[in-house]
Design an enzyme around this catalytic site. Structure first.
Site, PDB file in Angstrom:
ATOM      1  CB  ILE A 121     -14.238-144.160 -49.631  1.00 29.58           C
ATOM      2  CG1 ILE A 121     -12.739-143.852 -49.707  1.00 29.58           C
ATOM      3  CG2 ILE A 121     -14.506-145.360 -48.714  1.00 29.58           C
ATOM      4  CD1 ILE A 121     -12.151-143.333 -48.388  1.00 29.58           C
ATOM      5  CD  GLU A 122     -18.543-146.025 -55.585  1.00 28.82           C
ATOM      6  OE1 GLU A 122     -18.895-147.215 -55.727  1.00 28.82           O
ATOM      7  OE2 GLU A 122     -18.448-145.209 -56.531  1.00 28.82           O
ATOM      8  CB  CYS A 159     -15.739-137.108 -54.436  1.00 24.24           C
ATOM      9  SG  CYS A 159     -17.377-137.093 -55.164  1.00 24.24           S
ATOM     10  CD  GLU A 213     -12.721-134.772 -56.907  1.00 24.73           C
ATOM     11  OE1 GLU A 213     -13.091-135.835 -56.347  1.00 24.73           O
ATOM     12  OE2 GLU A 213     -13.155-134.420 -58.010  1.00 24.73           O
ATOM     13  CB  CYS A 234     -15.665-132.044 -55.085  1.00 19.18           C
ATOM     14  SG  CYS A 234     -15.799-133.725 -54.460  1.00 19.18           S
TER      15      CYS A 234
END
Ligand code: THU
Length: 146
Positions: A55-56, A65, A67, A102
């Site tokens: 989700i930017e 990210c 993960e 992550c």
């Protein structure tokens, strides 16, 4: 130091479901800046699967990210014992590999569990968190000072 037993392997049908879930999760990716969709599927010891996507944000550093989305969803719902995570991207010729941040967040919840890094055709390589982040710093270390 004694070698730990490798993380137990998943049954083929269980693994297959996890891989499919990671590809489904990728469909929700919000990545208007990188155009690099990623999906993750996180399997808990209880048998639940949490999906996550990247989700930017227009403020670039705030992007997250896939993960970590999956891990944060699981932990916020009360699940933090993980059996495996699968990651999917659109790279045809490379296995998607988790970023350093992550890896550290995975490590918070144990070192001896497998990370399935896939290609869109369903092939994968698998490594434990320990292999992906050797000599790591974790929660146990915080107990080691007087
Ligand atoms: N990304 C992930 O979500 N997971 C990975 O394992 C690698 C990178 C995302 C972050 C960013 O939204 C985009 O992919 C490009 O870096």
């Amino acid at each position: 130091m004694a070698q730990k037993r490798p993380a137990c392997t998943l049954k083929p049908e269980c693994l297959q479901q996890l891989l499919v879930c990671s590809q489904e999760a990728k469909k929700s990716a919000y990545c208007p800046y990188s155009h690099f969709p990623v999906g993750a599927a996180l399997l808990t010891q209880e048998g639940r699967i949490f999906k996550g996507c990247n989700i930017e944000n227009a403020c670039y550093p705030l992007g997250i990210c896939a993960e970590r989305t999956a891990i944060q969803k699981a932990v916020s719902e009360g699940y933090k014992d993980f059996r495996a995570i699968a990651i999917a991207s659109d790279m045809q010729d490379d296995f998607i590999s988790p970023c350093g941040a992550c890896r550290q967040v995975m490590r918070e919840f144990g070192t001896n569990w497998p990370v399935y890094m896939t290609k869109p055709d369903g092939t994968y390589i698998v490594m434990t968190v320990q292999e992906l982040l050797p000599s790591s710093f974790g929660p146990e270390d915080l107990q080691k000072t007087q």
